[in-house]
Scaffold this active site. Structure first.
Site, PDB file in Angstrom:
ATOM      1  N   ASP A 283      -8.164  -9.056   3.920  1.00 23.72           N
ATOM      2  CA  ASP A 283      -7.972  -7.906   4.805  1.00 23.72           C
ATOM      3  C   ASP A 283      -9.133  -7.773   5.789  1.00 23.72           C
ATOM      4  OD1 ASP A 283      -7.090  -5.591   5.884  1.00 23.72           O
ATOM      5  OD2 ASP A 283      -7.389  -4.334   4.115  1.00 23.72           O
TER       6      ASP A 283
ATOM      7  N   ARG B 290      -5.143 -11.143  -5.413  1.00 24.58           N
ATOM      8  CA  ARG B 290      -4.490 -10.589  -4.226  1.00 24.58           C
ATOM      9  C   ARG B 290      -4.356 -11.638  -3.109  1.00 24.58           C
ATOM     10  NH1 ARG B 290      -6.887  -5.400  -0.913  1.00 24.58           N
ATOM     11  NH2 ARG B 290      -6.110  -5.980   1.137  1.00 24.58           N
TER      12      ARG B 290
ATOM     13  N   GLU C 292     -12.963  -2.233  11.496  1.00 25.41           N
ATOM     14  CA  GLU C 292     -12.859  -1.507  10.223  1.00 25.41           C
ATOM     15  C   GLU C 292     -13.904  -1.961   9.197  1.00 25.41           C
ATOM     16  OE1 GLU C 292      -9.045  -1.921   8.372  1.00 25.41           O
ATOM     17  OE2 GLU C 292      -9.688  -0.893   6.546  1.00 25.41           O
TER      18      GLU C 292
ATOM     19  N   GLU D 251       0.827  -1.210   0.000  1.00 27.20           N
ATOM     20  CA  GLU D 251       0.000   0.000   0.000  1.00 27.20           C
ATOM     21  C   GLU D 251       0.866   1.266   0.000  1.00 27.20           C
ATOM     22  OE1 GLU D 251      -2.688  -0.719   3.347  1.00 27.20           O
ATOM     23  OE2 GLU D 251      -3.976  -1.931   2.053  1.00 27.20           O
TER      24      GLU D 251
END
Ligand code: GCV
Length: 840
Positions: free
Chosen positions: A388, A359, A416, A309
């Site tokens: 994630d 990914r 999150e 990232e």
């Protein structure tokens, strides 16, 4: 929840018992509130010793003694006498085995206690029956004190106490993603307790309070800054500030660590490179680390996020993560420090048109070839799933792929992708499934919990890391019930065999008391809440379906598609899901050991809840449950939204059993969640209805008989706007008052006379505080300000909010009018109203 209803329904515990209003309670002390236990239960502790002796004078032992006195004062309303030597009466004795043996030579532990385990027992010491809290180390004694206090809070019998506990894994850390400016990345509980304006805060009281909470659940390390690290933290003049934070943690037996930017030697160290194999790097890190340890002798080490990232990393020089990790590890080694190197390394510019690109493969592809190449004070920190922290993912195959390397599992306590502490989503249920997952390797004990604790592959280190992100908010995480996730993380890191129900029970008793109705209601709500959240967001392994390009909060079905981030679900007209098989897909399935790969490779064998993570299935594919994929998507969202609404109902039954302040605060949050679950339900169902063209067998999707769209009302001043993406507003449209003062939307009630609830669905942005008034005829029946602080600056799935106006007597022909007064960027936006028979 049939059992729950039965318990509450028969009135076994009538409200009369709790007729007096309960005093308002702060949420700040969380599970360590030490509220007085019920008078009747206090009998049990009538012979509790009056003195507490501490054998030794370390800060940790002093902390343990003070904590015991504090707890007994709170719960038993008795102030214990603090002693340094054994008095001539029975006492509670706190000390290491060695220090007790110095007093009583024959004293010995029945089993090995390890470095951090403890033993609670009763023993005759010099003629008096004493309650002993002992361990090999002072930290173990502190853990034992917390365990004893927890027992008292839960009214356990202490008469024949003889209990040994040992933590499952040596490393039980939390990470904080705090920035030096005081913000917290993915933090939903206010500003940082560590930093503000580029400096460590002067008053570190909240840090000490946090350390106390962490110690009470056995956490022994805390990395205090964002993994997207600011190199300034390693500047020489910053180190004394770090030392102050370390001091605040130390008395609770917690070591601090910091996240580092691998380019620091270049950015702040005036080198022209950060190539890990350049000898100048070795020197630079050694000097830096020595300097840190001069100030913080018990410093824990570093956390590294690199090549991910946008973060700099060894790939800049064609080097590997092992090259980068080892150079730092060697500098830390002489001091006993460790490096947590994160396996969260992936390319976020993937080619979404390439059917082979994936990914999910990244961590294994990068780290598996390096197995055995990391020094023994390096731990590879692996997120539990390959993507994630989505609401459901399979377990990362990397846990089975690193057999000669230390590993730790990274879990996310801060929610999150699971409702950001605005939705109740209790994660121990998810974590427990992950921990129990067995890699079916050619040996015993290959479950994830055994792998990460170092047992399976006989690794010297390993453990659990929870991304906590508490902040200055009174309740630390922003929602009082979210603290159950922090508590649950610590408890599972200590003992991964605890059931989610047992953890929820414990936490509820400690946080709200022992009223059986409260314990059973709240525990059941918690245990169910993960699958509730999953079912109205992303079932069948679709992942959360949230807006991944923005807030990660509300629905955003298509935001994951056609971009390089690789969180694709590939939904099209015929089907949905990522083909990750070896035969026809990305080959990700091949990263699992053969028995597991065989299971996931097959569309028929893959468990329903992960089906679309592994396969692109036609909407008409029939699941093991007997229903089709598309119908399951509809049913699951409707059922999830109903279960979220049920929670409001269950909670209301607890009125009077919980102090009014916490009761109403949590009620408002559950009501909000129930409304937002409908926003999710409608967005996802309508999107899939349009994509698939297949109607809902139960005619719910796209069919809302009680609903009146705002754009269909009589508008004065309001104008109609198209909402993007369309599925995040009912009918794809909303109305806004762009006039400076006031607009109205009205309609005539055309149903039978009766009692009704009206739901007004509006958008509450954080860049203005509009106000609303609802009239029936000339009478104002409700008014409110749209003053929430949702993560939204525009109309959409993040800001959509429901206001329920209860119990209105409506008559045919009534004029119902909503007046909106805009403020700044928020134009009193409205979506629709729904009128229905009273519900809750
Ligand atoms: C700290 C996700 C989050 C990022 C986070 C990253 C990570 O992508 O959205 O905010 O960065 O994970 O774990 O490093």
């Amino acid at each position: 929840m049939p059992r729950l209803r039965a318990l509450l329904g028969v009135g076994v515990l009538s409200g009369a018992v709790y007729a007096c209003p309960l005093a308002a309670e702060s949420t700040h002390d969380a599970w360590l509130r030490y509220a007085p236990i019920e008078r009747t239960a206090r009998e049990k502790y009538a012979s509790f010793p009056a003195a507490v002796v501490v054998l030794g004078d370390s800060p940790t032992l002093g902390t343990a003694q003070r904590e015991l006195i504090r707890g007994a004062r709170g719960m038993l309303e008795k102030t214990l006498r603090a002693k340094k030597e054994l008095p001539r009466e029975k006492a509670i004795v706190l000390g290491t085995i060695v220090s007790i043996q110095a007093l009583v030579p024959g004293f010995s532990a029945r089993s090995s206690l390890g470095e951090e385990g403890f033993w609670l027992t009763t023993e005759n010491l010099r003629g008096f029956q004493c309650l002993i809290v002992t361990a090999t180390t002072d930290r173990g004694v502190l853990y034992g004190v917390f365990a004893l206090l927890s027992k008292i809070a839960q009214i356990a019998d202490l008469s024949d106490l003889n209990e040994v506990q040992q933590p499952y894994a040596p490393l039980r850390w939390v990470d904080q993603w705090d920035n030096l400016d005081g913000g917290i990345e993915r933090g939903y509980g206010g500003r940082s307790i560590f930093f503000e304006d580029g400096k460590v805060l002067t008053d570190l009281t909240p840090v000490r309070e946090y350390a106390r909470l962490l110690a009470s659940i056995g956490i022994n390390g805390c990395a205090i800054n964002n993994v997207n690290a600011d190199p300034r933290l390693l500047e020489e003049d910053f180190l004394p500030q770090l030392a102050r934070v370390a001091d605040a943690f130390r008395e609770w037996g917690i070591r601090i660590a910091v996240s580092i930017d691998l380019s620091s030697p270049k950015v702040i160290g005036r080198l022209d490179t950060f190539d890990p194999l350049d000898p100048r790097l070795t020197q630079w890190w050694r000097k830096k680390v020595d300097s840190i340890y001069r100030r913080i002798p018990d410093f824990g080490g570093f956390v590294v996020k690199a090549d991910s990232e946008g973060r700099p990393g060894p790939s800049t020089y064609g080097r590997t993560p092992a090259d980068a990790a080892n150079v730092i590890a060697r500098a830390l080694k002489p001091h006993g420090g460790v490096v947590f190197y994160r396996a969260f390394v992936y390319d976020h510019h993937l080619n979404w048109q390439d059917p082979k690109s994936d990914r999910a493969r990244a961590a294994y592809d990068i780290f598996h070839p390096l197995d055995g190449k990391f020094d023994d004070n390096v731990i590879i920190q692996i997120k539990h799933g390959p993507i994630d922290f989505q609401v459901r993912e399979p377990v990362s195959p990397l846990f089975g792929g690193l057999q000669h390397t230390n590993v730790a599992m990274e879990l996310q306590i801060t929610q999150e992708y699971t409702g950001q502490q605005r939705h109740l989503c209790s994660l121990p249920s998810m974590w427990r499934e992950v921990l129990d997952f067995n890699f079916q390797l050619d040996r015993d004990g290959a479950s994830v919990k055994d792998i990460v604790s170092g047992k399976t592959f006989h690794r010297p280190m390993g453990g659990f890391v929870g991304v906590a992100n508490v902040g200055m908010d009174e309740s630390w995480l922003g929602h009082p019930l979210a603290m159950a996730n922090l508590y649950g993380f610590g408890r599972l890191a200590w003992n991964p065999d605890l059931s989610p129900r047992a953890i929820a029970d414990e936490w509820t008793r400690l946080t709200f008391g022992n009223d059986p109705a409260v314990v059973s209601t709240l525990s059941e709500m918690q245990v169910d809440s993960w699958t509730v959240y999953e079912s109205y967001t992303g079932p069948l392994g679709l992942q959360t379906l949230t807006d991944i390009l923005g807030s990660h909060y509300g629905p955003g079905v298509e935001s994951s598609e056609r971009n390089g981030w690789g969180q694709w679900h590939h939904a099209d007209h015929d089907g949905v899901g990522m083909d990750r098989t070896v035969a026809t897909g990305t080959g990700y399935v091949g990263q699992y050991p053969p028995p597991i790969a065989k299971l996931y490779e097959s569309l028929q064998c893959t468990p329903d809840e992960l089906l679309l993570f592994f396969h692109h299935a036609p909407y008409t594919h029939v699941l093991k449950s007997g229903t089709t994929v598309i119908q399951h998507i509809y049913d699951s969202h409707y059922e999830g939204a109903e279960r979220a609404a049920d929670n409001v109902h269950h909670w209301k039954l607890l009125r009077g059993r919980i102090d009014e302040q916490r009761y109403s605060d949590i009620l408002a949050r559950l009501q909000y969640q129930a409304g937002h679950a409908i926003v999710w339900r409608d967005a996802v169902c309508n999107w899939f209805f349009r994509a698939s063209g297949i109607p809902d067998a139960h005619h719910r999707v796209g069919n809302y008989p009680d609903r009146l769209e705002a754009e269909a009302m009589q508008l004065q001043g309001y104008s109609i706007v198209n909402v993007v993406p369309w599925e995040n507003a009912s009918g794809g449209k909303a109305i806004e008052c762009v006039q400076p003062r006031r607009c109205t939307a009205s309609f005539r009630f055309a149903r039978n006379a009766g009692w009704y609830d009206i739901d007004v669905v509006y958008f509450d942005q954080n860049n203005g505080v509009s106000s609303f008034q609802v009239f029936v005829g000339d009478q104002v029946v409700d008014e409110w300000m749209a003053n929430d602080t949702l993560p939204a600056t525009k109309i959409g799935g993040d800001s959509s909010t429901r206001r329920r106006i209860r119990g209105l007597a409506l008559r045919p022909g009534d004029d119902i009018r909503i007046a909106g007064i805009p403020d700044r960027e928020e134009h009193a936006p409205l979506d629709y109203v729904e009128i229905h028979a009273p519900l809750e």
